[in-house]
Design a protein around this motif. Structure first.
Motif, PDB file in Angstrom:
ATOM      1  N   MET A  53       0.854  -1.191   0.000  1.00  0.00           N
ATOM      2  CA  MET A  53       0.000   0.000   0.000  1.00  0.00           C
ATOM      3  C   MET A  53       0.884   1.232   0.000  1.00  0.00           C
ATOM      4  SD  MET A  53      -1.001  -1.054   3.795  1.00  0.00           S
ATOM      5  CE  MET A  53      -0.887  -2.713   3.124  1.00  0.00           C
ATOM      6  N   THR A  54       0.322   2.394  -0.311  1.00  0.00           N
ATOM      7  CA  THR A  54       1.111   3.617  -0.257  1.00  0.00           C
ATOM      8  C   THR A  54       1.380   3.993   1.202  1.00  0.00           C
ATOM      9  OG1 THR A  54      -0.691   5.232  -0.146  1.00  0.00           O
ATOM     10  CG2 THR A  54      -0.105   4.402  -2.339  1.00  0.00           C
ATOM     11  N   SER A  55       2.261   4.966   1.373  1.00  0.00           N
ATOM     12  CA  SER A  55       2.625   5.395   2.726  1.00  0.00           C
ATOM     13  C   SER A  55       1.576   6.302   3.354  1.00  0.00           C
ATOM     14  CB  SER A  55       3.964   6.140   2.678  1.00  0.00           C
ATOM     15  OG  SER A  55       3.861   7.296   1.852  1.00  0.00           O
ATOM     16  N   VAL A  56       0.548   6.672   2.610  1.00  0.00           N
ATOM     17  CA  VAL A  56      -0.397   7.677   3.104  1.00  0.00           C
ATOM     18  C   VAL A  56      -1.127   7.219   4.361  1.00  0.00           C
ATOM     19  CG1 VAL A  56      -2.560   8.879   2.565  1.00  0.00           C
ATOM     20  CG2 VAL A  56      -0.681   8.895   0.924  1.00  0.00           C
ATOM     21  N   ASN A  57      -1.587   5.971   4.406  1.00  0.00           N
ATOM     22  CA  ASN A  57      -2.247   5.527   5.637  1.00  0.00           C
ATOM     23  C   ASN A  57      -1.276   4.878   6.619  1.00  0.00           C
ATOM     24  OD1 ASN A  57      -1.891   3.189   4.176  1.00  0.00           O
ATOM     25  ND2 ASN A  57      -3.952   2.380   4.524  1.00  0.00           N
ATOM     26  N   GLY A  58       0.006   4.806   6.254  1.00  0.00           N
ATOM     27  CA  GLY A  58       1.050   4.417   7.188  1.00  0.00           C
ATOM     28  C   GLY A  58       0.930   3.029   7.779  1.00  0.00           C
ATOM     29  N   GLN A  59       0.339   2.089   7.034  1.00  0.00           N
ATOM     30  CA  GLN A  59       0.074   0.774   7.616  1.00  0.00           C
ATOM     31  C   GLN A  59       0.856  -0.362   6.963  1.00  0.00           C
ATOM     32  OE1 GLN A  59      -3.912  -0.262   8.927  1.00  0.00           O
ATOM     33  NE2 GLN A  59      -4.607   1.801   8.468  1.00  0.00           N
ATOM     34  N   SER A  83      -7.097 -15.901   6.586  1.00  0.00           N
ATOM     35  CA  SER A  83      -7.252 -15.058   7.768  1.00  0.00           C
ATOM     36  C   SER A  83      -6.843 -13.616   7.503  1.00  0.00           C
ATOM     37  CB  SER A  83      -6.410 -15.627   8.918  1.00  0.00           C
ATOM     38  OG  SER A  83      -6.445 -14.785  10.044  1.00  0.00           O
ATOM     39  N   ARG A  84      -5.839 -13.407   6.651  1.00  0.00           N
ATOM     40  CA  ARG A  84      -5.278 -12.081   6.465  1.00  0.00           C
ATOM     41  C   ARG A  84      -5.736 -11.358   5.202  1.00  0.00           C
ATOM     42  NH1 ARG A  84      -3.961  -8.704   9.438  1.00  0.00           N
ATOM     43  NH2 ARG A  84      -2.248  -7.872   8.181  1.00  0.00           N
ATOM     44  N   LYS A  85      -6.137 -12.087   4.179  1.00  0.00           N
ATOM     45  CA  LYS A  85      -6.321 -11.451   2.877  1.00  0.00           C
ATOM     46  C   LYS A  85      -7.427 -10.410   2.870  1.00  0.00           C
ATOM     47  CE  LYS A  85      -5.659 -12.852  -1.866  1.00  0.00           C
ATOM     48  NZ  LYS A  85      -5.581 -14.024  -2.783  1.00  0.00           N
ATOM     49  N   GLU A  86      -8.549 -10.709   3.469  1.00  0.00           N
ATOM     50  CA  GLU A  86      -9.648  -9.746   3.478  1.00  0.00           C
ATOM     51  C   GLU A  86      -9.241  -8.475   4.224  1.00  0.00           C
ATOM     52  OE1 GLU A  86     -14.314  -9.313   4.980  1.00  0.00           O
ATOM     53  OE2 GLU A  86     -13.321 -11.278   4.994  1.00  0.00           O
ATOM     54  N   THR A  87      -8.527  -8.652   5.348  1.00  0.00           N
ATOM     55  CA  THR A  87      -8.101  -7.497   6.139  1.00  0.00           C
ATOM     56  C   THR A  87      -7.144  -6.615   5.360  1.00  0.00           C
ATOM     57  OG1 THR A  87      -8.400  -8.691   8.223  1.00  0.00           O
ATOM     58  CG2 THR A  87      -6.946  -6.766   8.254  1.00  0.00           C
ATOM     59  N   VAL A  88      -6.090  -7.215   4.783  1.00  0.00           N
ATOM     60  CA  VAL A  88      -5.098  -6.388   4.092  1.00  0.00           C
ATOM     61  C   VAL A  88      -5.667  -5.790   2.810  1.00  0.00           C
ATOM     62  CG1 VAL A  88      -3.142  -7.598   5.087  1.00  0.00           C
ATOM     63  CG2 VAL A  88      -4.030  -8.345   2.881  1.00  0.00           C
ATOM     64  N   THR A  89      -6.601  -6.493   2.165  1.00  0.00           N
ATOM     65  CA  THR A  89      -7.254  -5.912   0.988  1.00  0.00           C
ATOM     66  C   THR A  89      -8.019  -4.653   1.390  1.00  0.00           C
ATOM     67  OG1 THR A  89      -7.438  -8.061  -0.107  1.00  0.00           O
ATOM     68  CG2 THR A  89      -8.900  -6.322  -0.871  1.00  0.00           C
ATOM     69  N   GLY A  90      -8.666  -4.700   2.545  1.00  0.00           N
ATOM     70  CA  GLY A  90      -9.361  -3.519   3.052  1.00  0.00           C
ATOM     71  C   GLY A  90      -8.406  -2.383   3.353  1.00  0.00           C
ATOM     72  N   VAL A  91      -7.236  -2.709   3.905  1.00  0.00           N
ATOM     73  CA  VAL A  91      -6.244  -1.674   4.215  1.00  0.00           C
ATOM     74  C   VAL A  91      -5.689  -1.065   2.931  1.00  0.00           C
ATOM     75  CG1 VAL A  91      -4.008  -1.205   5.287  1.00  0.00           C
ATOM     76  CG2 VAL A  91      -5.635  -2.716   6.423  1.00  0.00           C
ATOM     77  N   VAL A  92      -5.401  -1.917   1.936  1.00  0.00           N
ATOM     78  CA  VAL A  92      -4.914  -1.426   0.644  1.00  0.00           C
ATOM     79  C   VAL A  92      -5.958  -0.513   0.005  1.00  0.00           C
ATOM     80  CG1 VAL A  92      -4.293  -2.093  -1.713  1.00  0.00           C
ATOM     81  CG2 VAL A  92      -3.336  -3.340   0.226  1.00  0.00           C
ATOM     82  N   ASN A  93      -7.216  -0.935   0.041  1.00  0.00           N
ATOM     83  CA  ASN A  93      -8.295  -0.116  -0.539  1.00  0.00           C
ATOM     84  C   ASN A  93      -8.468   1.205   0.212  1.00  0.00           C
ATOM     85  OD1 ASN A  93      -8.793  -2.054  -2.481  1.00  0.00           O
ATOM     86  ND2 ASN A  93     -10.457  -3.021  -1.334  1.00  0.00           N
ATOM     87  N   GLN A  94      -8.324   1.136   1.532  1.00  0.00           N
ATOM     88  CA  GLN A  94      -8.412   2.358   2.335  1.00  0.00           C
ATOM     89  C   GLN A  94      -7.296   3.320   1.947  1.00  0.00           C
ATOM     90  OE1 GLN A  94      -6.771   2.674   6.471  1.00  0.00           O
ATOM     91  NE2 GLN A  94      -8.942   2.589   7.038  1.00  0.00           N
ATOM     92  N   GLY A  95      -6.078   2.799   1.800  1.00  0.00           N
ATOM     93  CA  GLY A  95      -4.967   3.632   1.395  1.00  0.00           C
ATOM     94  C   GLY A  95      -5.150   4.195  -0.004  1.00  0.00           C
ATOM     95  N   HIS A  96      -5.718   3.376  -0.893  1.00  0.00           N
ATOM     96  CA  HIS A  96      -6.013   3.814  -2.264  1.00  0.00           C
ATOM     97  C   HIS A  96      -6.953   5.014  -2.233  1.00  0.00           C
ATOM     98  CE1 HIS A  96      -8.090   3.700  -6.181  1.00  0.00           C
ATOM     99  NE2 HIS A  96      -6.995   3.114  -6.650  1.00  0.00           N
ATOM    100  N   PHE A  97      -7.991   4.930  -1.422  1.00  0.00           N
ATOM    101  CA  PHE A  97      -8.962   6.018  -1.314  1.00  0.00           C
ATOM    102  C   PHE A  97      -8.331   7.271  -0.709  1.00  0.00           C
ATOM    103  CE2 PHE A  97     -11.838   8.249   1.629  1.00  0.00           C
ATOM    104  CZ  PHE A  97     -12.699   8.835   0.697  1.00  0.00           C
ATOM    105  N   LEU A  98      -7.618   7.103   0.423  1.00  0.00           N
ATOM    106  CA  LEU A  98      -7.054   8.256   1.104  1.00  0.00           C
ATOM    107  C   LEU A  98      -6.000   8.963   0.256  1.00  0.00           C
ATOM    108  CD1 LEU A  98      -6.666   6.854   4.740  1.00  0.00           C
ATOM    109  CD2 LEU A  98      -8.348   8.511   3.922  1.00  0.00           C
ATOM    110  N   THR A  99      -5.200   8.194  -0.471  1.00  0.00           N
ATOM    111  CA  THR A  99      -4.157   8.787  -1.305  1.00  0.00           C
ATOM    112  C   THR A  99      -4.763   9.670  -2.383  1.00  0.00           C
ATOM    113  OG1 THR A  99      -2.757   6.855  -0.910  1.00  0.00           O
ATOM    114  CG2 THR A  99      -2.126   8.309  -2.706  1.00  0.00           C
TER     115      THR A  99
END
Length: 434
Positions: free
Chosen positions: A299-305, A346-362
Motif C-alpha cells: 500500500m502507499t505510505s499515506v495511511n502508514g500501515q 485469515s489475512r487477505k480480506e483485512t489487508v485488501t481492506g487496508v490497501v483499498n483504504q490507502g487507495h482512497f485516502l491517497t
C-alpha cells in the motif's frame, strides 16, 4: 533434519517474523542480500498501537521506545499553507487502545529487531543473494550466488514488493508472472533537522506531502501521481531526485516551510526516490513456500500501515505454523499448504481492506478530482480529525492478532481488544516453552 524455516529478506518484515519464530521456539535462518542489516535510508515508519502491543508481548517495547517518538497530534493544510484541520489524532487512538503510536526510523526498527535477536550471528546471513529456490516433498533448497545451498523445511518470502519468490509461485501455479503491485505515485523520502512540530500533511492537486518529527529530525515524504509508466525495478538517480525536487519545490511540507527550504538541509545519503505500489498478490503460497509483507500486500505510505500489515501477517503465520508443528514435528507439504491456506484466508480480506483504504485516502488528499477536493475541504470544516481517525482506524485495529501462545499483561484503553491472553505466572509460561 529438524524443522527449519528459511526467511528470505532481512528487512522489518523478515526480522519481525524471526522474532515471532524465536518466541514459538521454531528454528530459522534469515537470508539478506545486502551486506549489512541495519541501514539508515528512506522513510520513517509509523508503529501503530497494535504493532506496539505485539512488540510489548515480545519484550521489545522498551527497546523501541528508546529510539522512537510518541506521536500525538496531526495537522492538515494545503500546498499553499492554508489550514484545513488539526487534532490529537494519535492521543485519541492511544486513549482507546492503551498503547501509543510511535514514530521510528526504518534503520532504528531494524536495529531493535536485530540487536535483540538471539544467536543473530548465526541466524542471519548477509550478502546472501538468492538465485534459485527448489522445493520437494521433504523440504526446500535455497541456492545462493556464491554457490552455497541453504537447506530447510519451508521458505517464508519477505523479499519485498518486487519479490522474485512471488513470480516463482506464479510459475508453479502455471501462471504468467505478472506483478499485482501497480505503481500509481512517485515519492521522495528524506530527512532534515531543526524543524519543530509533530505530524503534518499537505493536500493539493496531484501531489501531497507527509512529515513527521522524530526528536531532532524531521522525516518527510512528497508524492505525486505518475504521469507515465515506470519500468519495473527502475533505479532513480540523484539527478532524478534533483529534478523531482525542482518540480515540487513550492510544495509546503510543514506549516510555513516549503520543500525547497528543507532540501538543502537534508541529511546527505538519506534521501531516496521510489514508486509507491498498491496491490495484493493473488495466491500467497505454493508447496512449502509462502509470501509475507510487501511481497504479499503493498500500500502507499499515506495511511502508514505497511509495517503494521507485515507484522500482523507475521503474527498470524506464526500462530498457525506453531499449531501445525504441535500436531506433527515434520509436517508434510500438504500439512504446510493447509497451514498457509488458513493464514492467507485469515489475512487477505483485512489487508485488501487496508490497501483499498490507502487507495482512497491517497487519491482524496491528492485531489484527483473536483469531487475529492470538495469532499476533503468539506470534511475538514465540519469534521473532528481525532474522532474521524478513531472511527476510521480503531474498529480494525482492535481486531489485530497477537501471538496466541505467549501470555502477557496487555495494556488496555477504553475500547477492548478482541484478542486477549490472560497473564500467567512464570511457571505457567515455562510449561509451554517460554
Amino acid at each position: 533434519m529438524p524443522f527449519r524455516a528459511i526467511i528470505l529478506g532481512g528487512g522489518p518484515a523478515g526480522l519481525f517474523t524471526a522474532q515471532t519464530l524465536v518466541a514459538a521456539n521454531i528454528d530459522f535462518i534469515v537470508l539478506e542480500r545486502q551486506p549489512e542489516i541495519v541501514r539508515f535510508r528512506g522513510a520513517l515508519l509509523v508503529l501503530w498501537s497494535p504493532f506496539v502491543r505485539v512488540m510489548d508481548q515480545l519484550g521489545l517495547y522498551q527497546p523501541a521506545v528508546q529510539y522512537s517518538t510518541r506521536l500525538t497530534t496531526k495537522t492538515n493544510f494545503t500546498h499553499s499553507g492554508e489550514p484545513l484541520c488539526s487534532g490529537p489524532v494519535y492521543e485519541a487512538i492511544e486513549k482507546e487502545l492503551g498503547y501509543p503510536t510511535l514514530g521510528l526510523s526504518r534503520g532504528n526498527l531494524l536495529r531493535v529487531l536485530y540487536d535483540n535477536l538471539p544467536e543473530r550471528q548465526t541466524k542471519v546471513k548477509t550478502s546472501a543473494h538468492v538465485v534459485k529456490v527448489e522445493t520437494n516433498n521433504d523440504g526446500v533448497r535455497v541456492h545462493l550466488a556464491d554457490g552455497s545451498v541453504v537447506y530447510g523445511s519451508m521458505v517464508i518470502a519477505a523479499d519485498g514488493v518486487h519479490s522474485p519468490t512471488r513470480e516463482l509461485i506464479q510459475r508453479l501455479n502455471n501462471q504468467i508472472p505478472t506483478s499485482p503491485m501497480v505503481p500509481a505515485f512517485l515519492s521522495l523520502f528524506g530527512q532534515t533537522c531543526r524543524i519543530r512540530g509533530d505530524v503534518a500533511e499537505s493536500h493539493g492537486p496531484g501531489t501531497a506531502s507527509q512529515s513527521i518529527r522524530l526528536r531532532e529530525s524531521m522525516y518527510f515524504t512528497v508524492l505525486r501521481r505518475i504521469r507515465e509508466p515506470i519500468p519495473a525495478n527502475k533505479r532513480f538517480t540523484n539527478v532524478d531526485m534533483d529534478r523531482f525536487v525542482e518540480e515540487m519545490s513550492d510544495i509546503t511540507v510543514f506549516p510555513g516551510i516549503k520543500l525547497k527550504e528543507v532540501w538543502p538541509q537534508r541529511e546527505q545519503g538519506s534521501a531516496v526516490l521510489l514508486p509507491q505500489e498498491e496491490g495484493v498478490a493473488g495466491k500467497w503460497y505454493h508447496g512449502r513456500i509462502v509470501l509475507l509483507g510487501d511481497a504479499a500486500h503493498k500500500m502507499t505510505s499515506v495511511n502508514g500501515q505497511g509495517a503494521l500489515s507485515g507484522a500482523m501477517s507475521a503474527v498470524t503465520l506464526c500462530n498457525y505454523l506453531r499449531a501445525t508443528l504441535r500436531e506433527t514435528a515434520k509436517p508434510s507439504t500438504e500439512d504446510l499448504e493447509a497451514t498457509f491456506a488458513r493464514y492467507e484466508k485469515s489475512r487477505k480480506e483485512t489487508v485488501t481492506g487496508v490497501v483499498n483504504q490507502g487507495h482512497f485516502l491517497t487519491r482524496l488528499i491528492t485531489w484527483t478530482s473536483q469531487a475529492n477536493e470538495a469532499h476533503d475541504r468539506a470534511s475538514s470544516v465540519v469534521g473532528n480529525l481525532a474522532n474521524s481517525a478513531v472511527n476510521l482506524f480503531v474498529p480494525g485495529f482492535r481486531k489485530s492478532p497477537i501471538l496466541d501462545f505467549l501470555p502477557f499483561k496487555s495494556q488496555r484503553g477504553d475500547t477492548p481488544w478482541e484478542m486477549e491472553i490472560e497473564f500467567q505466572s512464570a511457571q505457567s509460561c515455562e510449561a509451554i516453552g517460554h
